[in-house]
Design an enzyme around this catalytic site. Structure first.
Site, short mmCIF file in Angstrom:
data_model
loop_
_atom_site.label_atom_id
_atom_site.label_comp_id
_atom_site.label_asym_id
_atom_site.label_seq_id
_atom_site.Cartn_x
_atom_site.Cartn_y
_atom_site.Cartn_z
N LYS A 1 31.79 63.27 57.84
CA LYS A 1 31.11 64.56 57.69
C LYS A 1 31.60 65.21 56.40
O LYS A 1 32.79 65.42 56.22
CB LYS A 1 31.40 65.46 58.90
CG LYS A 1 30.77 66.85 58.78
CD LYS A 1 30.86 67.64 60.08
CE LYS A 1 30.23 69.02 59.92
NZ LYS A 1 30.26 69.79 61.17
N ASP B 1 28.99 78.01 68.36
CA ASP B 1 27.68 77.51 67.91
C ASP B 1 27.22 76.46 68.93
O ASP B 1 26.81 75.36 68.58
CB ASP B 1 27.81 76.89 66.51
CG ASP B 1 26.48 76.82 65.77
OD1 ASP B 1 25.48 77.37 66.27
OD2 ASP B 1 26.44 76.19 64.69
P1 ADP Z 1 26.50 70.80 60.87
O1 ADP Z 1 27.78 71.55 60.67
O2 ADP Z 1 25.76 70.61 59.61
O3 ADP Z 1 25.66 71.37 61.97
P2 ADP Z 1 27.21 68.69 62.75
O4 ADP Z 1 28.65 68.33 62.88
O5 ADP Z 1 26.64 69.54 63.82
O6 ADP Z 1 26.97 69.32 61.31
O7 ADP Z 1 26.39 67.35 62.64
C1 ADP Z 1 24.99 67.36 62.36
C2 ADP Z 1 24.28 66.25 63.14
O8 ADP Z 1 24.85 64.97 62.83
C3 ADP Z 1 24.46 66.39 64.65
O9 ADP Z 1 23.46 67.19 65.21
C4 ADP Z 1 24.37 64.96 65.13
O10 ADP Z 1 23.03 64.57 65.27
C5 ADP Z 1 24.98 64.16 63.99
N1 ADP Z 1 26.41 63.87 64.24
C6 ADP Z 1 27.46 64.59 63.79
N2 ADP Z 1 28.64 64.06 64.17
C7 ADP Z 1 28.33 62.94 64.88
C8 ADP Z 1 29.12 61.93 65.53
N3 ADP Z 1 30.45 61.96 65.53
N4 ADP Z 1 28.44 60.93 66.16
C9 ADP Z 1 27.10 60.90 66.15
N5 ADP Z 1 26.32 61.80 65.55
C10 ADP Z 1 26.90 62.82 64.92
MG MG Z 2 25.74 71.36 63.95
#
Ligand code: ADP
Ligand code: MG
Length: 398
Positions: A124, A229
């Protein structure tokens, strides 16, 4: 902002030193003067080697020359910071190759990566601080203090905070991804094999999933935390097949929570508002999507508050604060996230026409060749159509 790792393999050891020098220099300089880069890089080949590296880095957009400055200098771009973080992950053997992007929010990129054993993980990349300048326009102080480092600083804070919470939650047995590594504005975590709740149109038993999600809110609260959130994008739902003794198969749904940079303590001045918002978000979604209405009101903040730390439960809000997060850091991050929320609220359609924001942020307009932002919804799966993993480095790393 697309992460393109192709140039990574072509960078020589000296180029990495120079890139690192620009990063070091930008701690105190918005635009890092060339002589300072030379000094910090201390290449054996002398100044001409540094200049060669500077050209190479500028050519692939990892640093950018700032022309209107009073002096000759460079600043680190998002791409440059991405490369530095990936370089660290690669040299620590946390990441070997980078694959497709699976998610894009206004302030993050989510990529599938693989480690040396080929195991898939998630990278991320936090991208805070370059969005929603429309709201920032009304905030003079913020604008005045805005400098080249603010996006770097804020994005790094977001990654640090998220990583700290993920660790604390994971250790306490909460259903969250396994935190694996952190560098600068990025974290590496386990890949959760599940879809966001938002993509699930039907569940066999909404009442039971609802109860699980509410009890997670309450369990967090008892450890002193509010997610902040808690919505259908940040709850992934695992489908686990189970076979009963009589041979009947059923599917058990198991929620996994993600996305922690905005978590707050139950002691926060606005804790009740955040708590209620999380609860209502789930209620609203269950009503809309599954036509489900809970039979009981609540849960209520005042009741949850009484359970904080009860029976010797570990206070995770305190754990994170003890992990090196200063009050100022939390405040800076909170201000930035609040700012993002005003624009990003509801998440759907919130990305519309933010091109002018980009311009506003990046006066030099040299590093961003964005084409995709503003069209995509956060959280929706995205296939870049390549399906391959790009190895980061060809040879060994120092
Ligand atoms: P943001 O801060 O931009 O909202 P998120 O951490 O919520 O970022 O991640 C955005 C999207 O990426 C999530 O809605 C999910 O679909 C996917 N995602 C994030 N982390 C994971 C993970 N560890 N495994 C699978 N999908 C993930
Ligand atoms: Mg998110």
């Amino acid at each position: 902002m697309k992460l393109d790792t192709r140039a990574m393999r072509h960078l020589a050891a000296e180029d990495w030193r120079v890139l690192t020098a620009v990063e070091m220099g930008s701690k105190n300089h918005e635009i890092v003067p060339t002589p300072l880069i030379e000094k910090l890089a201390r290449l054996r080949g002398g100044v001409s080697g540094v200049h060669r590296s500077i050209s190479a880095l500028a050519k692939v957009g990892l640093i950018a020359r700032v022309k209107e400055a009073k002096y000759d200098g460079y600043r680190l771009t998002y791409g440059g910071l991405d490369y530095l973080a990936l370089h660290t992950h690669a040299s620590r053997k946390d990441v070997y190759s980078v694959g497709n992007r699976i998610g894009v929010g206004k302030e993050s990129d989510i990529m599938v990566v693989a480690d040396h054993s080929g195991k898939q993980c998630v990278l991320k990349i936090h991208r805070l601080g370059r969005i929603s300048f429309r709201t920032v326009k009304s905030n003079r102080d913020y604008l005045k203090n805005r400098n080249a480092q603010s996006w770097m600083y804020l994005s790094r804070l977001a990654a640090m905070k998220e990583y700290a919470f993920m660790n604390a939650l994971h250790e306490e047995g909460f259903p969250v991804p396994v935190p694996l590594a952190q560098s600068r504005h990025t974290i590496v975590m386990s890949l959760v094999d599940a879809f966001p709740l938002r993509q699930i149109s039907e569940v066999p038993d909404p009442a039971s999933l609802y109860a699980d999600l509410i009890s997670l809110i309450l369990r967090l609260a008892s450890h002193g935390l509010i997610h902040g959130d808690y919505n259908e994008f940040n709850i992934l739902v695992k489908e686990i097949k189970s076979t009963a003794e009589d041979g009947t198969e059923s599917i058990v749904l198991e929620p996994v929570i993600i996305d922690f940079p905005q978590m707050v303590s139950m002691e926060h001045v606005n804790a009740e508002m955040y708590f209620d918002r999380d609860v209502n978000c789930i209620k609203r979604f269950f009503l809309r999507r599954f036509h489900f209405t809970p039979s009981q009101p609540g849960p209520f903040f005042k009741d949850a508050k009484k359970t904080v730390g009860k029976g010797g439960l570990k206070r995770l809000d305190a754990t994170v604060e003890a992990s090196g997060f200063t009050k100022k850091m939390l405040k800076d991050l909170e201000a930035a996230i609040k700012d993002k929320k005003t624009v990003g609220e509801g998440q759907e359609g919130a990305n519309e026409d933010d091109e002018d924001d980009e311009d506003d942020y990046d006066k030099d307009g040299d590093e961003d060749s964005e084409e995709e932002e503003g069209e995509e919804e956060e959280g929706d799966d995205e296939d870049e159509g390549e399906g391959r993993q790009e190895a980061l480095l060809s040879g060994g790393l120092s």
